[in-house]
Scaffold this active site. Structure first.
Site: not given
Ligand code: DNO
Length: 342
Positions: A198, A236, A263, A308-309, A322
């Site tokens: 990531h 991401c 992501h 993602d978020h 989340y």
């Molecule tokens: C946050 C996530 C990160 C991710 C880690 C992967 O929302 O994208 O915490 O899970 O960095 O190791």
């Protein structure tokens, strides 16, 4: 592409029976959260996580994350013990049929924000990163409840850890990442597991501690350690997109063979490296999500994507970033983008 959703296990207020009602949602991204970082993930625990997801008709597609112990990132004398455990966990995951494992190499702090409930104009709340604020504070003495921090550290332990990293350069961190990958990649290759790193979030140094996974040059260097496809990238958009110089579609086209997990989320870049997380829509943030989808289509991306978020909307409360509602809207938007570009 395969749509997926992050689920934090049995204690997650967002339950699997709700997740599976999101259109086309079949895959779950999860992890085992109560095994201390660095210890082996037992087979039984992996199998029971898998079974609880399958019971709902969903499938455990990605492990996010199998965390890397700080001794490995610091290159300390006991790192080999932790690396041996990491290999064992990888084997156990592979035997359970897991093909994609996400990790990061961010020292001490994972994703960092300064406000978890920043109110947007429409009354929803979102995550905000204020760079000026981060530059002013001492992470040990400031009482911040940041989402990506390992809460198991006492203040003294955290201070000691940060102090160690202040003597570590970016070069040292690269060397330690190389050492780790040279050890674990052969196991990943043997068991056909894709390891995906990531990006650092945000992709720059914080509190005088180095960070190294930031964009194009980082990926070139990562692949120069080992060019096997199993040496992979978790792409991401929200993290990489914090830096305007990161041309996301170009990165996807250049490093596509190594992207095994995506992501998708949007952020709006503010002045001086600050940013706020917005809804997923292109027009609400700085990232052209349609061009990201188009680039993924062009490389014929067939693997997992997760929204993602999300913001907190409609009065939902829960784990920062989340909740169910806005991530579900994100999932549906992603589906629409792909239906469009395809
Ligand atoms: C946050 C996530 C990160 C991710 C880690 C992967 O929302 O994208 O915490 O899970 O960095 O190791």
């Amino acid at each position: 592409m395969q749509l997926s959703f992050r689920w934090y296990g049995d204690t997650d207020p967002v339950t699997l029976d709700k997740i599976k009602q999101i259109p086309d949602m079949k895959n779950i991204v999860s992890a085992i959260y109560d095994v201390p970082v660095g210890e082996v993930w037992p087979k039984e625990r992996i199998n029971s996580l898998k079974a609880s997801i399958e019971k709902e008709g969903l499938s455990l597609a990605v492990i996010e994350s199998l965390p890397v112990h700080e001794s490995i990132k610091l290159g300390e004398a006991d790192r080999d013990d932790y690396i041996a455990n990491y290999k064992e966990s990888l084997k156990n995951l592979a035997e359970a049929g897991i093909k994609t494992v996400c990790y990061n190499f961010m020292p001490v702090f994972d994703w960092t924000r300064t406000d978890l409930e920043h109110e947007l104009e429409d009354g929803s709340t979102a995550l905000l990163y204020d760079h000026d604020f981060i530059q002013k504070i001492d992470p040990v003495t400031t009482n911040l409840n940041l989402p990506g921090w390992d809460e198991s550290y006492t203040k003294e332990e955290m201070a000691a850890l940060i102090e160690k990293y202040r003597h570590i350069s970016e070069e040292d961190l690269w060397e330690n990442l190389g050492y780790f990958l040279n050890e674990v990649l052969p196991i990943a290759i043997e068991h056909d597991v894709d390891l995906t790193i990531h990006p650092d979030d945000p992709p720059w140094s914080l509190f005088g501690i180095p960070r190294i996974i930031k964009g194009r040059e980082s990926y070139q260097r990562l692949l120069s350690i080992n060019n096997a496809k199993n040496n992979g990238i978790c792409f991401c958009t929200g993290s990489l997109g914090c830096l305007e110089e990161n041309d996301l579609p170009a990165l996807i086209r250049e490093f596509g063979d190594h992207i095994h997990f995506v992501h998708m989320r949007n952020i709006k870049r503010l002045d001086n490296h600050s940013f706020v997380e917005t809804s997923h829509l292109s027009k609400e943030g700085s990232i052209d999500m349609k061009e990201v989808a188009r680039a993924l289509k062009d490389i014929n991306y067939q693997k997992t994507i997760r929204p993602d978020h999300g913001r907190m909307i409609w009065g939902e409360t829960g784990k920062a970033g989340y909740g169910l509602f806005d991530r579900a809207l994100g999932a549906t938007y992603i589906n629409g983008l792909f239906e469009g570009v395809e």
